[in-house]
Write an enzyme that holds these catalytic residues in place. Structure first.
Site, PDB file in Angstrom:
ATOM      1  N   GLY A   1       0.784  -1.225   0.000  1.00 60.63           N
ATOM      2  CA  GLY A   1       0.000   0.000   0.000  1.00 60.63           C
ATOM      3  C   GLY A   1       0.814   1.272   0.000  1.00 60.63           C
ATOM      4  O   GLY A   1       0.325   2.337   0.373  1.00 60.63           O
TER       5      GLY A   1
ATOM      6  N   ARG B   1      -1.204 -11.729  -5.212  1.00 60.28           N
ATOM      7  CA  ARG B   1      -2.549 -11.616  -4.646  1.00 60.28           C
ATOM      8  C   ARG B   1      -3.431 -10.850  -5.628  1.00 60.28           C
ATOM      9  O   ARG B   1      -2.955 -10.297  -6.620  1.00 60.28           O
ATOM     10  CB  ARG B   1      -2.500 -10.859  -3.324  1.00 60.28           C
ATOM     11  CG  ARG B   1      -1.837  -9.486  -3.464  1.00 60.28           C
ATOM     12  CD  ARG B   1      -1.920  -8.672  -2.196  1.00 60.28           C
ATOM     13  NE  ARG B   1      -1.130  -7.458  -2.242  1.00 60.28           N
ATOM     14  CZ  ARG B   1      -1.466  -6.333  -2.860  1.00 60.28           C
ATOM     15  NH1 ARG B   1      -2.604  -6.264  -3.538  1.00 60.28           N
ATOM     16  NH2 ARG B   1      -0.681  -5.272  -2.835  1.00 60.28           N
TER      17      ARG B   1
END
Length: 411
Positions: free
Chosen positions: A160, A283
């Site tokens: 992030g 992911r």
């Protein structure tokens, strides 16, 4: 007949609710294992079962899954990460223990360590930025001078864009190194900083399932020195040659890292030497990428991912050919953020698919310079990029959002 359960390790504010809904549509009972289930408000809202357990402890997770198995047939195990991508390593180990479909934990761990990832990609001839690994301030400054300013400083582990900053001067390098090393940044192990060449050029992200490319998105960031997304769109406006070169480089990255199972999103910059890999994430991309993929291509990535996890046949065949894009709502200053319900007007604009808020009105915000700065987003779709951008602009202009600065300290 014993009910089938889908185990989810930890949650995700963006795609977690979508997984709960998709699991139920597939006839599965979703169960979230979390160190703090209260962090995920959608679990209570959806009345989805949650069990408190130390998700850093593999033995504890195995014991809890074994208890669940006394009541349910565990159809599959998956998981999410907020700041800690080691969750995916744990999920891989759990899948191995219970003989369920899942990622190779060793391959995921190689990606989780950004330095190891860089080494493996470079050794395989995959283009990456120049990089060095530093353990202290002296090494950081030396490597920054060696690579040449500007450089990126980033923690070796994390996601992030947390702790990532572009540094254009040696003073900025020293300042951010102090921030990372002084205890303000949370490290799971001893601090290690990646000092990296700033690969300049347009940003693209490739979404893959197994070895099959789903789509390539284009993204745009807010102002430096941080990397906070402001917009994201599928498909990216690329020539056939550019598309092919990015796709080939993405598949070479998978081979270099031993990734052949499940979802991957690979981030690129298109530089003067062509596509350069910024990061390989083993992911699914976070929200709103799955929603945009469904709007652009008609592929329900969440549902197909669950089918993969439980060993069912999955299908990524495209049913649509639209352009879908997101505009992120990001505060331009710290303060009390207020917004009114007239975002219903924005949601009513033809072509808008969703208006999402991550915060309640009157929420105090202190910007972090990463994904946590998002307070919401608007997504839209239409047959063309120009039309989709016009829809987004019209919708965002109807949102009444204000930021009141914090009161000045002192008398």
């Amino acid at each position: 007949m014993t009910k089938r359960a889908l185990i989810m390790v930890e949650g995700h504010r963006g795609i977690g609710p979508l997984f709960v809904k998709a699991a139920r549509r597939l006839g599965l009972h979703p169960i979230t294992l979390s160190a703090n289930p209260a962090c995920y408000d959608y679990l209570a809202a959806a009345r989805s079962e949650a069990i408190r357990v130390d998700t850093d402890n593999l033995d504890s997770l195995i014991r809890e899954c074994s208890r669940v198995r006394a009541t349910y047939d565990i159809a599959g195990i998956t998981g999410f990460s907020g700041l800690d991508e080691s969750v995916y390593v744990t999920v891989g180990k759990l899948c191995r223990h219970f003989d369920l479909p899942g990622p190779n934990p060793a391959s995921v761990e190689r990606c989780y360590d950004k330095f190891t990832q860089r080494q493996l990609l470079a050794a395989a001839g995959v283009p990456v930025p120049a990089y060095r690994l530093a353990a202290n301030a002296t090494e950081v400054e030396g490597f920054a001078a060696e690579i040449g300013l500007p450089v990126l400083l980033k923690p070796v582990e994390g996601s992030g864009s947390v702790g990532v900053r572009l540094c254009c001067t040696i003073d900025e390098v020293a300042e951010h190194t102090t921030h990372l090393m002084s205890g303000k940044h949370i490290w799971r192990s001893s601090p290690r900083i990646l000092v990296e060449e700033f690969a300049q050029g347009p940003y693209y992200c490739v979404d893959i399932m197994g070895n099959e490319i789903i789509g390539i998105a284009a993204g745009g960031f807010g102002p430096p020195p941080y990397f906070v997304f402001r917009e994201f769109a599928y498909p990216a406006a690329l020539t056939d040659d550019e598309h092919e070169l990015i796709a080939d480089t993405a598949l070479s990255s998978l081979r270099a890292l031993g990734l052949a199972w499940g979802p991957t999103c690979i981030e690129f910059r298109w530089t003067k030497v062509g596509p350069v890999v910024i990061e390989v994430n083993p992911r699914l991309g976070g929200a709103p990428s799955p929603q945009l993929i469904q709007l652009a291509y008609g592929v329900d990535l969440i549902t197909e991912n669950i089918k993969l996890v439980i060993g069912d046949e999955w299908n990524l065949r495209r049913k649509l050919s639209h352009t879908a894009a997101a505009r992120f709502l990001v505060p331009d200053r710290d303060g009390i953020v207020d917004w009114s319900d007239n975002d219903n007007f924005a949601a009513a604009v033809p072509g808008v698919a969703e208006v999402k808020w991550y915060i309640e009105p009157k929420t105090p915000i202190i910007r972090k310079g990463d994904y946590r700065d998002w307070i919401g987003y608007v997504i839209a779709a239409s047959p063309t990029l120009a039309q989709t951008e016009a829809i987004l602009q019209a919708a965002v202009s109807l949102i009444d959002c204000s930021i009141t600065p914090f009161p000045a300290m002192g008398g």
